[in-house]
Design an enzyme around this catalytic site. Structure first.
Site, PDB file in Angstrom:
ATOM      1  N   PHE A 152       0.811  -1.221   0.000  1.00 25.20           N
ATOM      2  CA  PHE A 152       0.000   0.000   0.000  1.00 25.20           C
ATOM      3  C   PHE A 152       0.845   1.272   0.000  1.00 25.20           C
ATOM      4  O   PHE A 152       0.376   2.328  -0.416  1.00 25.20           O
ATOM      5  CB  PHE A 152      -0.930   0.016   1.226  1.00 25.20           C
ATOM      6  N   LYS A 176      -1.240  -6.986  -9.243  1.00 31.23           N
ATOM      7  CA  LYS A 176      -2.204  -7.110  -8.141  1.00 31.23           C
ATOM      8  C   LYS A 176      -1.770  -6.070  -7.115  1.00 31.23           C
ATOM      9  O   LYS A 176      -0.895  -6.301  -6.301  1.00 31.23           O
ATOM     10  CB  LYS A 176      -2.146  -8.533  -7.572  1.00 31.23           C
ATOM     11  N   GLU A 179      -4.965  -3.725  -1.872  1.00 31.21           N
ATOM     12  CA  GLU A 179      -6.409  -3.463  -1.840  1.00 31.21           C
ATOM     13  C   GLU A 179      -6.736  -2.189  -1.050  1.00 31.21           C
ATOM     14  O   GLU A 179      -7.860  -1.727  -1.037  1.00 31.21           O
ATOM     15  CB  GLU A 179      -7.160  -4.674  -1.263  1.00 31.21           C
ATOM     16  N   SER A 229       5.346  -6.990   3.396  1.00 26.85           N
ATOM     17  CA  SER A 229       5.925  -7.324   4.696  1.00 26.85           C
ATOM     18  C   SER A 229       6.723  -8.630   4.616  1.00 26.85           C
ATOM     19  O   SER A 229       6.481  -9.463   3.733  1.00 26.85           O
ATOM     20  CB  SER A 229       4.807  -7.452   5.728  1.00 26.85           C
ATOM     21  N   CYS A 284       9.513   1.938   3.425  1.00 25.61           N
ATOM     22  CA  CYS A 284      10.443   0.850   3.719  1.00 25.61           C
ATOM     23  C   CYS A 284      11.858   1.391   3.905  1.00 25.61           C
ATOM     24  O   CYS A 284      12.730   0.681   4.376  1.00 25.61           O
ATOM     25  CB  CYS A 284      10.431  -0.170   2.605  1.00 25.61           C
TER      26      CYS A 284
HETATM   27  P1  NAD Z   1       1.534  -6.592   3.022  1.00 26.16           P
HETATM   28  O1  NAD Z   1       2.566  -7.659   3.113  1.00 26.16           O
HETATM   29  O2  NAD Z   1       0.401  -6.625   3.998  1.00 26.16           O
HETATM   30  O3  NAD Z   1       0.836  -6.622   1.558  1.00 26.16           O
HETATM   31  C1  NAD Z   1       1.606  -6.620   0.387  1.00 26.16           C
HETATM   32  C2  NAD Z   1       0.812  -7.313  -0.710  1.00 26.16           C
HETATM   33  O4  NAD Z   1       0.577  -8.664  -0.340  1.00 26.16           O
HETATM   34  C3  NAD Z   1      -0.566  -6.701  -0.973  1.00 26.16           C
HETATM   35  O5  NAD Z   1      -0.811  -6.664  -2.348  1.00 26.16           O
HETATM   36  C4  NAD Z   1      -1.515  -7.636  -0.248  1.00 26.16           C
HETATM   37  O6  NAD Z   1      -2.789  -7.692  -0.837  1.00 26.16           O
HETATM   38  C5  NAD Z   1      -0.816  -8.969  -0.356  1.00 26.16           C
HETATM   39  N1  NAD Z   1      -1.099  -9.849   0.789  1.00 26.16           N
HETATM   40  C6  NAD Z   1      -1.404  -9.470   2.059  1.00 26.16           C
HETATM   41  N2  NAD Z   1      -1.584 -10.542   2.840  1.00 26.16           N
HETATM   42  C7  NAD Z   1      -1.386 -11.634   2.054  1.00 26.16           C
HETATM   43  C8  NAD Z   1      -1.430 -13.041   2.308  1.00 26.16           C
HETATM   44  N3  NAD Z   1      -1.710 -13.537   3.510  1.00 26.16           N
HETATM   45  N4  NAD Z   1      -1.157 -13.863   1.271  1.00 26.16           N
HETATM   46  C9  NAD Z   1      -0.870 -13.377   0.053  1.00 26.16           C
HETATM   47  N5  NAD Z   1      -0.821 -12.053  -0.231  1.00 26.16           N
HETATM   48  C10 NAD Z   1      -1.071 -11.183   0.755  1.00 26.16           C
HETATM   49  O7  NAD Z   1       2.305  -5.191   3.053  1.00 26.16           O
HETATM   50  P2  NAD Z   1       1.694  -3.730   3.147  1.00 26.16           P
HETATM   51  O8  NAD Z   1       1.154  -3.521   4.526  1.00 26.16           O
HETATM   52  O9  NAD Z   1       0.808  -3.459   1.994  1.00 26.16           O
HETATM   53  O10 NAD Z   1       3.008  -2.844   2.942  1.00 26.16           O
HETATM   54  C11 NAD Z   1       3.896  -2.519   3.969  1.00 26.16           C
HETATM   55  C12 NAD Z   1       5.059  -3.478   4.032  1.00 26.16           C
HETATM   56  O11 NAD Z   1       5.746  -3.481   2.784  1.00 26.16           O
HETATM   57  C13 NAD Z   1       6.102  -3.070   5.069  1.00 26.16           C
HETATM   58  O12 NAD Z   1       6.549  -4.224   5.718  1.00 26.16           O
HETATM   59  C14 NAD Z   1       7.210  -2.449   4.234  1.00 26.16           C
HETATM   60  O13 NAD Z   1       8.490  -2.484   4.809  1.00 26.16           O
HETATM   61  C15 NAD Z   1       7.145  -3.302   3.020  1.00 26.16           C
HETATM   62  N6  NAD Z   1       7.775  -2.619   1.888  1.00 26.16           N
HETATM   63  C16 NAD Z   1       9.015  -3.042   1.533  1.00 26.16           C
HETATM   64  C17 NAD Z   1       9.663  -2.421   0.499  1.00 26.16           C
HETATM   65  C18 NAD Z   1      11.034  -2.874   0.092  1.00 26.16           C
HETATM   66  O14 NAD Z   1      11.534  -2.370  -0.899  1.00 26.16           O
HETATM   67  N7  NAD Z   1      11.672  -3.794   0.784  1.00 26.16           N
HETATM   68  C19 NAD Z   1       9.049  -1.360  -0.181  1.00 26.16           C
HETATM   69  C20 NAD Z   1       7.779  -0.958   0.202  1.00 26.16           C
HETATM   70  C21 NAD Z   1       7.148  -1.609   1.254  1.00 26.16           C
END
Ligand code: NAD
Length: 499
Positions: A152, A176, A179, A229, A284
């Site tokens: 997000f 994808k 959401e 994450s 991040c």
């Molecule tokens: P998230 O892991 O909750 O979601 C990321 C994606 O995974 C979304 O599209 C979501 O719909 C999907 N998703 C969520 N739960 C899932 C599941 N159980 N199974 C399969 N898919 C699933 O992350 P977020 O809250 O949207 O974003 C924040 C996180 O992203 C933080 O941990 C941040 O550090 C990380 N991030 C990392 C970088 C990097 O370059 N390393 C960059 C941006 C964000």
């Protein structure tokens, strides 16, 4: 009462007409109100999207490099001309202030510009006469259908780390998005259509775990680029590779900023505030652990606290420095870390709970928060909080600071603040982190370098964009050729040797 709109998929160059069995709420975090509902894809819809993308990719891969570059240039022009529109959508669903939203679009544009150089980036090697009358050369070809699953916190920039290069290289993509803020990528899909990209090469399919699991399992999805994450990144890597896919899965972070006693403390204080609280800490590459080598911690904390009193929290349109958090659930989770820090004995220097805000009372607000006397066993130090909470850890020497950083499970970004070139050089060599800043607090590499962390911040071998991105979205072939050599060698069952 404002209307709740429907956000749906963009497949094969058009919005999806049929209704969805499942959907999710999309909020404006600054008002706390639901502004839209986003459709969630079923496994059948993912299958349809992949079939569409596969068919389109076969044609697109045959388009000349010149044609592909023309489309990329046109897309770059449209995105650049309409970037304010994109930024407004980001602010409305993510909450970050407008200037910050514009910043992420600009960083995404850099990758589009990089991908416009694809003819040069795809050039292979050629060795004339590798053996007698034999030439050897290498080519790189697209993978097929590439899936991108994004978080997000950067609804425009993170997908743009991947799709410009994937498309330039002759692949089709299925995105994808998160959401939580799904509108931005739909507008970008409209830009691609206007730029002349053939239908089906760029597809947006919204959804949750069901959509992600279907992409992971689909036999015609060649690669997965995931950002999110760490637990989900690990899951994606394990399951994607198990199914034979190429996977790059970027995970969470806990970025340390190490301040040596000889640093310019005003520069360090500005940097800590900017990198700690920009985008409400939902980056991040945010700095969340400030490691200060004594005896300058008291002075630095005073400078940071003074700057924090001037920060304005509010909605993106009101000249604010910092917006709300993305959801109420996330805001409450971050706030619970403030309670945890207090219970563990950390000293709360600036308390962001109950902040004064320029915005609706129902917004998902949390003000900038500063802790001192944080120790490595506290959860506010160990965990990724992903909010506006900055923790100061005091150490006596450079070595203690370095050890702390190297022991942490995350290794995304880090920064050192010092006026000692030798110390900075030693740090860049010794620190176990993927992206390093020297007097630069958020060292996000420019598009022609590659973005990615170490340890639990990245699963897979390849970082995003730059030459590693080109490598990820293509696979190599090596051709060994002989033409019209009249001197036939006859039968020889031995292993071919160069001669
Ligand atoms: P998230 O892991 O909750 O979601 C990321 C994606 O995974 C979304 O599209 C979501 O719909 C999907 N998703 C969520 N739960 C899932 C599941 N159980 N199974 C399969 N898919 C699933 O992350 P977020 O809250 O949207 O974003 C924040 C996180 O992203 C933080 O941990 C941040 O550090 C990380 N991030 C990392 C970088 C990097 O370059 N390393 C960059 C941006 C964000």
């Amino acid at each position: 009462m404002s209307e709740v709109k429907r956000i749906t998929h963009h497949i094969n160059g058009a919005y999806w007409k049929e209704s969805a069995a499942r959907s999710g709420d999309v909020y404006n975090p600054a008002t706390g109100k639901v502004t839209a509902r986003v459709d969630f894809a079923s496994p059948e819809l993912i299958d349809h999207g992949v079939k569409v993308a596969k068919k389109a990719q076969e044609q697109w891969a045959q388009a000349s490099l010149a044609k592909r570059v023309q489309v990329l240039f046109a897309f770059r022009e449209i995105l650049n001309a309409r970037k304010e529109e994109v930024a407004k959508l980001i602010t409305a669903e993510h909450g970050k202030v407008l200037s910050d939203a514009l910043g992420e679009v600009t960083r995404g544009l850099e990758v589009v510009e990089f991908a416009c150089g694809i003819p040069h980036l795809l050039k292979g090697g050629y060795s004339e006469g590798a053996s007698t009358n034999i030439d050897v050369y290498s080519i790189r070809q697209p993978l097929g259908v590439c899936a991108i699953i994004s978080p997000f916190n950067f609804p425009a920039m993170v997908p743009m780390w991947f799709f410009p290069i994937a498309i330039a290289a002759g692949n089709a993509v299925i995105i994808k998005p998160s959401e939580k803020d799904p509108s931005t990528i739909n507008l970008i899909a409209e830009f691609w259509k206007e730029a002349g990209l053939p239908d089906g090469v760029f597809n947006v399919i919204h959804g949750d775990k069901v959509a992600v699991d279907s992409l992971l399992a689909h036999p015609d999805v060649a690669s997965i680029s995931f950002v999110g994450s760490t637990p989900i990144a690990r899951y994606i890597y394990e399951n994607g590779t198990k199914n034979g896919k190429r996977v790059q899965a970027l995970g969470g972070a806990k970025n340390h900023m190490l301040v040596l006693p000889d640093a310019d403390l005003d520069l360090a204080a500005d940097a800590a505030v900017n990198a700690g609280f920009g985008s409400a800490g939902e980056r991040c590459m945010a700095i969340s652990a400030l490691v200060v080598v004594e005896p300058v911690a008291d002075e630095l904390i005073k400078k940071i606290s003074e700057r924090m009193t001037n920060l304005k929290t509010g909605d993106g349109s009101a000249g604010s420095d910092m917006g709300p958090l993305v959801t109420a659930v996330h805001r409450d989770k971050v706030a619970s870390y403030i309670d945890a820090g207090l219970s563990a004995g950390a000293k709360l220097v600036v308390d962001g709970r109950n902040p004064k805000v320029n915005g609706a009372a129902e917004g998902f607000w949390l003000g900038p928060t500063l802790f001192d006397q944080v120790t490595p066993e506290m959860s506010i130090y160990k965990d990724e909080i992903f909010g506006p909470v900055l923790s100061v850890i005091r150490v006596s020497t450079y070595d203690q600071g370095l050890e702390l950083i190297n022991k942490h499970q995350y290794g995304n970004g880090t920064a050192i603040f010092t006026n000692d070139g030798g110390a900075a050089r030693r740090f860049q060599n010794e620190v176990q982190v993927g992206m390093i800043g020297i007097n630069v607090p958020i060292p996000v590499p420019t598009a022609y370098y590659s973005f990615g962390g170490w340890k639990n911040s990245l699963f897979g071998d390849t970082h995003a964009h730059g030459s590693e991105g080109v490598h990820f979205f293509t696979r190599g072939k090596v051709v060994t050729s002989r033409w019209l050599d009249p001197s036939h060698g006859g039968i020889n069952l031995g292993f071919p040797q160069n001669g």
